[in-house]
Every structure is written in structure tokens, then in C-alpha cells.
Design a protein around this motif. Sequence first.
Motif, short mmCIF file in Angstrom:
data_model
loop_
_atom_site.label_atom_id
_atom_site.label_comp_id
_atom_site.label_asym_id
_atom_site.label_seq_id
_atom_site.Cartn_x
_atom_site.Cartn_y
_atom_site.Cartn_z
N THR A 29 -67.00 29.37 -69.99
CA THR A 29 -67.25 30.62 -69.25
C THR A 29 -67.26 31.81 -70.20
OG1 THR A 29 -66.18 29.69 -67.28
CG2 THR A 29 -66.42 32.08 -67.38
N GLU B 61 -62.89 27.19 -69.27
CA GLU B 61 -62.56 28.58 -69.63
C GLU B 61 -63.32 29.00 -70.89
OE1 GLU B 61 -59.82 26.99 -66.86
OE2 GLU B 61 -60.31 26.22 -68.87
N GLN B 62 -63.35 28.14 -71.90
CA GLN B 62 -64.11 28.46 -73.11
C GLN B 62 -65.61 28.56 -72.79
OE1 GLN B 62 -63.02 25.15 -75.57
NE2 GLN B 62 -61.21 26.18 -76.44
N THR C 159 -63.21 23.31 -72.79
CA THR C 159 -62.70 23.65 -71.47
C THR C 159 -63.71 24.52 -70.73
OG1 THR C 159 -61.60 25.70 -72.15
CG2 THR C 159 -60.34 23.64 -72.39
#
Length: 403
Positions: free
Chosen positions: A182, A179-180, A177
Amino acid sequence: MSLAVPDEHVDWRTKGLWQPAPVSLREFAAARHPLFGGPFTWPVMVARRTALEHNIAALAGFCAEHGLAFAPHGKTTMAPSLFRAQLDAGAWGITAATANQVLAYRMLGVPRILLANELLDPTALRWLGGEVDKGMDFLLYADSPEGVAAISAAAGERPFRVLVELGHAGGRTGCRTIEQLTGVARAVTAAPGTELAGVAGYEGGLPDVPSAAAYLQALRDATIALSPLLPREVVVTAGGSAYFDQVAERLAGDWLPGHDLTVVLRSGAYVSHDDGLYTEKTPFNRVPGSLDAALEIWAQVTSVPEPGLAIVGMGKREAPYDAGLPVPLRVRRPDGTVLPAEGLRVTGTNDHHAYLAVDGPAPRPGDLVCFGISHPCTAFDKWQVIPVVDDDHTVTDLIRTYF
């Protein structure tokens, strides 16, 4: 481009050559032996010079046309003579898959190395940190906080340049993802001894063009999302040999405002192409361009034990079998007559034998069969030395591999 290629020789240990006494590669190539009637024994894998040259020029031209930098994956061949040819044709660097490959590239003098994997081995990382301090131009991946910590712990005075990797569901490595991704990028920017250089991905394992295109668009979107963390000069890299047209379509161009973007393609199997997997998968089936199959394995018929079956002296030790069996192309009779391999098909292989189904005129013991291969990455690693032949099968050079 000059690489520090060791002064090697061939002798009784060299598969495919009948060379009881040592002779340097240079001396052997200078003799311009004929493949048929020269110091060769069967089976032997050869590479057609004109096909290699065509393929190297084709991808160099494709990258130039689309504004892509090119770091061909060296794991395909592990051959410094081919690295030299690729670099001479304008390659930006050479891609590696393992720490041992990076070590080999460094010893051979490859000027820029991209390690397309996260490395956690402290022994290799400490050595690489010392080489980076000496000026080695090197990039590597990270897709986890543990990877960032391992890289940071091994850094010397100069930081490691790190590409954070975005993967996809069911794929190999890479964050799943944004998010991961980032989170890993923030870890890189915060850790001592690491600096964020860009974003990496790999689409080659996806099943079709739409899924590859969607993934590459996600890679682009993720890079834009990371833009505030990225340096002025950014590397984005993707690409195997099956979807490089999609890499050009989705990632080429100036699409990251405020940054100087270098998009690096990493295709490797293109250099020899094949008569199987990549004949079906090459993007040149969709866009203008072509590649030629360069590798041939010449093997001898050793037995015709029953109708419809011939046994050939070539097996799993000599030919790839993981992505399709060898493809019969031609038959050469002992008198030099060459015929198309009509009605011949490989149905299976043992260590040193292939089972050839015969639907038509049967080859005879002593005939030579020329096979194309499927999947270059598991062909080169079976041969330490590969003769390079002109179109008349005169040997003009020898490729030395370092697996």
C-alpha cells in the motif's frame, strides 16, 4: 502479427550448421535440408515444429477457456519468430525480465511489453520514457519508494504505467506485506510521471500447489485492499509455467467490484516444454491438457573408452544442466537405424563432453544420441540459430535468438 525481424544469415559462426559461406536464413530454410546428411554438424539442437505448434495452441486455449490475457515470458526463447506465433495465437503482449530485453522487443516491434521487474537504471528509464511518449504500450513493476522515485525522475510527457509487486517470504522481489504494498502504491499515485495500473506477483518459485494457491489468494486479497487506489481499468498479473492452473483458479473471473479487470498470465517455458523439470511440474499433470517436449539435442558418441561408459560430444556449452541433466531418448546408427536409448544415463558434463553411463548394449563411436533437455530457459540461450524440423527431421525453418 508482423514483427520487424532483421534480415539475418548463417555462416561459419553458426554453431551446429556446417556453413562456411553466408546464406540467408530464408534461403537456408527454403532448401529443406535433411538433418541427417544435410549441412549440419554435431552437436546441434533442433525444435520439433509440431510440438511448438501444439504447445502454443494449448496455452492459448487454456487462457481463452479461463478468461485470462496472456503475455508469455519472452526470456525463455528471445526468438521473434516464436513471439510472432504467440501473438498470432492471441497473446496480449510479451513479458520481459531486463531492460535489454525490452530494448530488443521494441526494436523487433513487439506491440505491448510487460517488464516483470523493477527498473532503477536511469539510462534505460530515460530512453523508455521517450518511447512511452511516442506511444509505446509498456508496463513495469515497483516494489520500493526508491523504484518509484527512479521511474518518476525519468518520465517524459506521458506517465509510466506501474504495477506494484507483492512477493512472499524467501522469494525474489516484491513487497512482503500488504502495508508495504500500500505504501508503494500511494507513492506511485503521488509521484509525477507515474500512474498505478495494477498489481503483480510471481508464484513459480514456491515448492508446491498449496503454497502457490495460498500466495495467489494473498495477491487477490491485496488487490482488493488496494481497490480504492486503483484505476477503473486494472491489470493483475502472475504465473510461471508450474502453477498456471492455480492462477486461473484464484485470479480468473470478475472479483474486483467497480473495476474492469484484466488478469495476465506470464508463463514462458511452456512453448518448448522439456523432458525434465517441466514434465514433472506442468499443471497439465493436474488439469486437462498436454504439452510436448519440442527441443532435441543430437550429439555424436566420440569414445567408448571402457565398459559401462561412453563419451558424447555435448556439454555445458550446448545443453542445460542447472535443473537436471540431458535425457537420452534415442540412438541413431550410421546406417539410419533408430533404437530406444535403453540403459543410457548422463552422469555429468564438461564444457563439450557428456559422460554416458551404459547399462546394456553400448553405443559405438559415430552413433548419434538424441537427448531431451531439462529447463528450456537455459537451453535456448546456448544457440543463436535453432533448426525447426518436421517429424521426419526435414529442416523447414530456422529460429534466430537474440540473447
